[in-house]
Design an enzyme around this catalytic site. Sequence first.
Site, mmCIF file in Angstrom:
data_model
loop_
_atom_site.group_PDB
_atom_site.id
_atom_site.type_symbol
_atom_site.label_atom_id
_atom_site.label_comp_id
_atom_site.label_asym_id
_atom_site.label_seq_id
_atom_site.Cartn_x
_atom_site.Cartn_y
_atom_site.Cartn_z
ATOM 1 N N LYS A 116 -4.863 -11.105 -7.457
ATOM 2 C CA LYS A 116 -6.321 -11.050 -7.314
ATOM 3 C C LYS A 116 -7.011 -11.061 -8.664
ATOM 4 O O LYS A 116 -8.071 -11.664 -8.826
ATOM 5 C CB LYS A 116 -6.753 -9.815 -6.504
ATOM 6 C CG LYS A 116 -6.405 -9.941 -5.035
ATOM 7 C CD LYS A 116 -7.137 -8.924 -4.162
ATOM 8 C CE LYS A 116 -6.810 -9.180 -2.693
ATOM 9 N NZ LYS A 116 -7.443 -8.271 -1.753
ATOM 10 N N LYS A 199 -0.542 -16.948 3.140
ATOM 11 C CA LYS A 199 -0.919 -16.114 4.287
ATOM 12 C C LYS A 199 -2.372 -16.383 4.688
ATOM 13 O O LYS A 199 -3.195 -16.754 3.845
ATOM 14 C CB LYS A 199 -0.710 -14.630 3.977
ATOM 15 C CG LYS A 199 -1.720 -14.011 3.017
ATOM 16 C CD LYS A 199 -1.735 -12.468 3.124
ATOM 17 C CE LYS A 199 -2.926 -11.901 2.359
ATOM 18 N NZ LYS A 199 -3.256 -10.525 2.627
ATOM 19 N N LYS A 202 -8.551 -12.996 4.541
ATOM 20 C CA LYS A 202 -10.013 -12.874 4.585
ATOM 21 C C LYS A 202 -10.634 -13.481 3.346
ATOM 22 O O LYS A 202 -11.648 -14.141 3.401
ATOM 23 C CB LYS A 202 -10.427 -11.403 4.607
ATOM 24 C CG LYS A 202 -10.077 -10.652 5.849
ATOM 25 C CD LYS A 202 -10.973 -9.411 5.930
ATOM 26 C CE LYS A 202 -10.419 -8.406 6.903
ATOM 27 N NZ LYS A 202 -9.596 -7.362 6.264
#
Length: 337
Positions: A116, A199, A202
Site C-alpha cells: 500500500k 485479489k 475494495k
Amino acid sequence: MALDRPRVLSGIQPTSGSFHLGNYLGAVRQWVAQQETHDAFYMVVDLHALTVVQDAEALRANARIAAAQLLAAGLDPERCTVFIQSHVPEHAQLAWVLNCLTGFGEASRMTQFKDKSVKQGADRTTVGLFTYPVLMAADILLYRSDAVPVGGDQRQHLELTRVLAERFNARYGETFTVPDAFIVPETARITDLQDPSVKMSKSASTPKGIVNLLDEPRSSAKKIRSAVTDTDTVIRYDEEKKPGISNLLTIYASLADTTVAELEQRYEGKGYGALKTDLADVLLDWVTPFRDRTREYLDDPGTLNSILAQGAEKARAVAAETLALVYERVGFLTAKH
Ligand code: ATP
Ligand code: LTN
C-alpha cells in the site's frame, strides 16, 4: 452465550459503500456460521479505515452501511456481539502498549504495508498505516480470542499478533491467549473478475473487476457474464492455467453450497457461457434479498443504533477487563482517590 465456547473475533473496514464478494466469501460468511458455535465478537474497524484519507461524512455513513450489511448477512445480535471499533476506546489504548513491544524492522516487513505504501507514495503514507497490524493485534488480544476468521491476505498480520502475544506473556506473565487464524482454504482469495492474478479488493479493483454486494444486482450479473476467462472451453478447476474459470467455480460452489467437483461434472461438455449465465442467476438470487435486508436496517436508524450501543457495551466489558490487567502488568500506577 455459553461461557465454555471458544471465542472468535474479526473485523472489517468501512472503507467503501459496500462489501464485495471477496469480503463475504472470504470472511463474513464464516462469521455467520461461527456465531452458532463460538462466543463471537465482530466489529467494523473504523480506526483502521482512518489509515488512509477519509471524508468524515462518508466514513460515518460507511460505518453504518457496514454494520447493516453484517446484520443483513445473518449476524444476529442475540447470538453474537456486533460493534463499532471506535466505540471501545480500549483498542487504541492497548495498541499503544503493543506498539512499544513491536520492533521497527518487524513492522516494516508487513507486506500489506509495503504494497500500500508503494502505491500511495511515501508522503501520503501515514504512520497509522505503518502501525495498522499492531492495532489489529490489539483488537484480537483484548478479547482473548481463540480464533480469527479472515481471508488469506491477513495471514501475516495474524502471525504478528501471535508473536506479540507470546512476547508479552514471556515478559510480563501469562496474560493473552495466542490466537489461531481461521482461514477457509477454498475461499481464502477471491480474485478480480478482470484480472484473476490479483485479489478482489475494495481499494485496488476496477469497477468491472469487483462485485459489490450493494450494487444494482443486474449490473453485478453482467460483470459475472463478462468475467475474463481463457480461450479454452473446458470447465475445470486449475488455478494456475485457468485462474478466471477457477475463480468463478469457487464463487459458484460457495454461493450455491455445492462443491467444485460437482460443478465440473454438471458442466461437462457445456461452454463457459452456460456456467456464467447460471452463476449470474445464482448471484442475483442471493444478492437481491441481501440488498433489501441491508436497506431495511438503514431505514431504521433507531434499531441499528441500539444494536450497536448494546454491542459496544458487551465488548467494553471484556476489553476493559483485559486492559486493566495489562496496565497492571506493565507497571502503570492505578488512579485512586
Ligand atoms: P482493501 O483491499 O482495500 O485493503 P479489502 O477489500 O481487503 O480492502 P477489508 O475490510 O480489508 O477489505 O477485509 C475484510 C475481510 O475480507 C478480511 O478478512 C479479508 O481477509 C477479507 N477479504 C478481502 N478481500 C478478499 C478476497 N478477495 N478474497 C477473500 N477474502 C477477502
Ligand atoms: N486488517 C483486517 C481488518 C481487521 C481485523 C481486525 C480482522 C482489523 N482488525 C481484527 C480480524 C481481527 C483486514 O481485513 N484488512
